[in-house]
Design an enzyme around this catalytic site. Structure first.
Site, PDB file in Angstrom:
ATOM      1  N   GLY A 101       0.714  -1.291  -0.055  1.00  0.00           N
ATOM      2  CA  GLY A 101       0.041  -0.057  -0.152  1.00  0.00           C
ATOM      3  C   GLY A 101       1.025   1.194   0.332  1.00  0.00           C
ATOM      4  N   GLU A 488     -12.919   2.986 -27.237  1.00  0.00           N
ATOM      5  CA  GLU A 488     -12.625   2.048 -26.123  1.00  0.00           C
ATOM      6  C   GLU A 488     -13.409   0.718 -25.759  1.00  0.00           C
ATOM      7  OE1 GLU A 488     -10.009   1.029 -25.102  1.00  0.00           O
ATOM      8  OE2 GLU A 488     -10.205   0.111 -23.314  1.00  0.00           O
TER       9      GLU A 488
END
Ligand code: F6R
Length: 615
Positions: A101, A488
């Protein structure tokens, strides 16, 4: 996204740690390390590179001991080097930490600890935790039974961010202490032994009984005992659950395919992209982007170079940067840029967008731009990639490893990275009103929650895919940003379902392609751009007049649209500039479900590779 492993019990820890790390390999990594407690001393081995490099190191310098922790690193702060590999120790080497993280406020903490005399060895955010624990544990009474846990709690109380940390200390050599704050952490309950991992597959050879640690919880594991507390040290009663998945499913977090897992990871990935970069005063602070004095003011052109999905993200970037920063932006396919003698100069900024940072065409275009004197800014996912190393500035998208060939979470996080970049450029150039910037930044912060909302609406998308699974052709239309998203959406459908699909600027249809529209060609119409709403509706009417079925992607509060489309896939209303991040999600899901119905290899579609390192 890193891999975490911990073991305490009656067996030798090292082989268990290495096996667990191997099973977390799919998370991607650039360095690895282990720490084992042996005769009251914490011994660390770590190295950059693949796990096999670390295996070589421990073969030469073995480790024995029945308690240890291991880590594979996916770099977010600091390059992938031996020194930056985890575990990280404090000044005394008695306490070591592994971490998955980001510690957002690590720079402030590091400066403070350095001023107090702590010596840092790495460039990582993780190392501050080891020094914080060192500082805190010395304040604890020596007879305090849980002094390591108390010191870890006092340390994490000072850290901000999303993380999972695991701590091993010579001070209390019978236990491992771990804390979860957003990043995953799971305890495996064995027979006379306890394990910790960032994902279930690493635990399955040893146990199927697990405790999933929740945010803001601490786990203290000892041989045969696990205790869960909150961050004030209050015990929490938790019962284990039994995992029934097989190892292959566990690797995909219970999802049948990596693509679906990665689509589902978008809220978290978006959160990570944004985290620590938008401050409370509505300023943008893009770590890794440091324009020289006066550069932004003199900037007269931006090039965006990329391939495939990354190029489509670049098209959204073009629109957004031009709109907010009032500077001309030229998006160019990387494979085309080199052969058109582009007008690139010292007053231009080239933005190379690439998930992998290794795409040959993108690298070549980026080098070309740089050779012409342009500043090079990389938007990429991979710390330590060639592109990241060669660029002047780097904005990491922090999507975590993307394994499915069809890119999903990298696309949406690229969009958010480019949107933040656009706001920042607009503010620096003095052309974006601070109040409007604040509005956009508030909108950006809210996107992860909204993306989760869109994901929860997958039922109707799946039903639509079921009905249309046999289709041969499809069209995607939209205007402005909707056109970029249409491109896309169309690519996603093509690459995994192998059907013919085409995206068009909605206004362009009548100039040719309308001839192909029939009742057998469904048309996906994106209608999120309010300024051109009526124009797009007029284009929808053109295709409906030819018998085509229309599937609209529109906001929840659009009351009109149902009159113009057979099916409406809804997204929550947002600022039009941010809509692409949400509008793509139903299209990703549609492509996925159609390909599943057609029985295709979802994660590795035919003829395609994840990283295209040839021209
Ligand atoms: C499509 C896809 C490709 C990549 C392209 C660029 O789903 O994944 O079109 O976007 O090959 O790859 P990167 O971003 O690694 O440069």
């Amino acid at each position: 996204m890193c891999g975490i492993m911990g073991y305490v019990g009656t067996r030798q820890a090292l082989p268990i740690l290495l096996d667990g790390l191997r099973r977390l390999e799919y998370r991607g990594y650039d360095s690895a390390g282990v720490a084992v407690l042996e005769n009251g001393t914490v011994e660390v081995r770590k190295s950059a590179g693949k796990l096999s490099v670390l295996e070589g190191v421990v073969a030469r310098e073995p480790l024995a001991g029945r308690i240890g922790i291991g880590h594979t690193r996916w770099a977010t702060h600091g390059k992938p080097t031996d020194t930056n590999a985890h575990p990280h120790g404090d000044c005394t080497g008695r306490h070591v930490v592994i971490h998955n993280g980001i510690i957002e406020n690590f720079l402030v903490l590091r400066e403070r600890l350095q001023a107090e005399g702590h010596k840092f060895r790495s460039d990582t955010d993780t190392e501050v935790l080891a020094h914080l624990i060192e500082a805190e544990i010395t304040k604890m009474p020596a007879d305090l039974k849980d002094r390591l846990a108390a010191a870890v709690r006092a340390a994490v109380a000072q850290a901000r961010g999303a993380y999972a940390i695991v701590v091993l200390s010579a001070d209390q050599p019978d236990r491992i202490v771990a804390v979860r704050m957003i990043s995953p952490l799971i305890v495996g309950i064995g027979d006379g032994e306890m394990l910790l991992a960032s994902d279930i597959p690493a635990l399955l050879p040893h146990t199927r009984d697990v405790l999933v640690i929740s945010d803001g919880e601490m786990a203290i594991i000892e041989p045969g005992r696990v205790r869960i507390t909150d961050l004030d040290g209050r015990p929490l009663a938790r019962s284990p659950e039994r995992i029934t998945w097989d190892a292959a499913m566990a690797e995909k977090g219970g999802y049948p395919h990596f693509m679906l897992k990665e689509i589902g990871e978008q809220p978290r990935a978006l959160h990570e992209t944004i985290m620590g970069r938008l401050d409370e005063l509505h300023r943008v602070e893009l770590d890794g982007v440091r324009y020289p004095e006066g550069f932004v003011e003199r900037l007269d052109k931006v090039w965006v170079v990329a391939c495939g999905t990354a190029y489509h993200a670049g098209l959204v970037g073009r629109w957004t940067i031009e709109h907010l920063a009032r500077v001309p932006v030229e998006p160019e396919l990387a494979s085309e840029l080199r052969y058109r003698s582009p007008l690139i100069e010292g007053t231009t900024l080239a933005i190379a967008v690439s998930q992998s940072g290794e795409t040959a065409d993108t690298l070549a275009a980026a080098r070309e731009a740089r050779a012409h004197g342009s500043r090079l800014l990389a938007v990429t996912n991979v710390v330590g990639s060639t592109l990241a190393r060669e660029a002047d500035d780097v904005l990491f998208i922090r999507a975590g490893p993307e394994i499915a060939v069809a890119s999903t979470k990298a696309y949406s996080t690229m969009l958010v990275a480019l949107q933040m970049l656009a706001v920042d450029l607009g503010l620096r150039r003095g052309v974006l009103a601070p109040a409007r910037a604040a509005e956009l930044l508030a909108g950006l912060r809210h996107l992860p929650v909204l993306a989760q909302d869109v994901l929860s609406r997958s039922g109707p998308v799946e039903a639509l895919a079921e009905r249309l699974a046999g289709l041969e052709h499809a069209f995607f239309i939209g205007r402005g940003l909707d056109y970029a998203v249409a491109m896309e959406g169309s690519l996603k459908l093509k690459e995994i379902s192998y059907l013919h699909s085409e995206a068009l600027a909605a206004g362009e249809l009548k100039h040719g392609t309308l001839a192909l529209v029939t009742r057998d060609t469904p048309v996906f119409a994106l209608v999120t751009q309010r300024a051109v709403y009526e124009k797009t509706i007029a284009n929808i009417q053109e295709v409906r007049a030819r018998g085509a079925e229309v599937i609209a992607i529109a906001y929840d509060d659009d009351r009109e649209i149902a009159k113009h489309a057979e099916t409406v896939l809804r997204i929550p209303p947002v600022d039009d500039l941010l809509a692409p991040v949400l509008a793509i999600v139903p299209l990703q899901l549609f492509a996925y479900y159609v390909a599943v119905r057609r029985g295709h290899d979802i994660d590795q579609p035919r003829n395609l590779a994840k990283s295209v390192t040839v021209e």
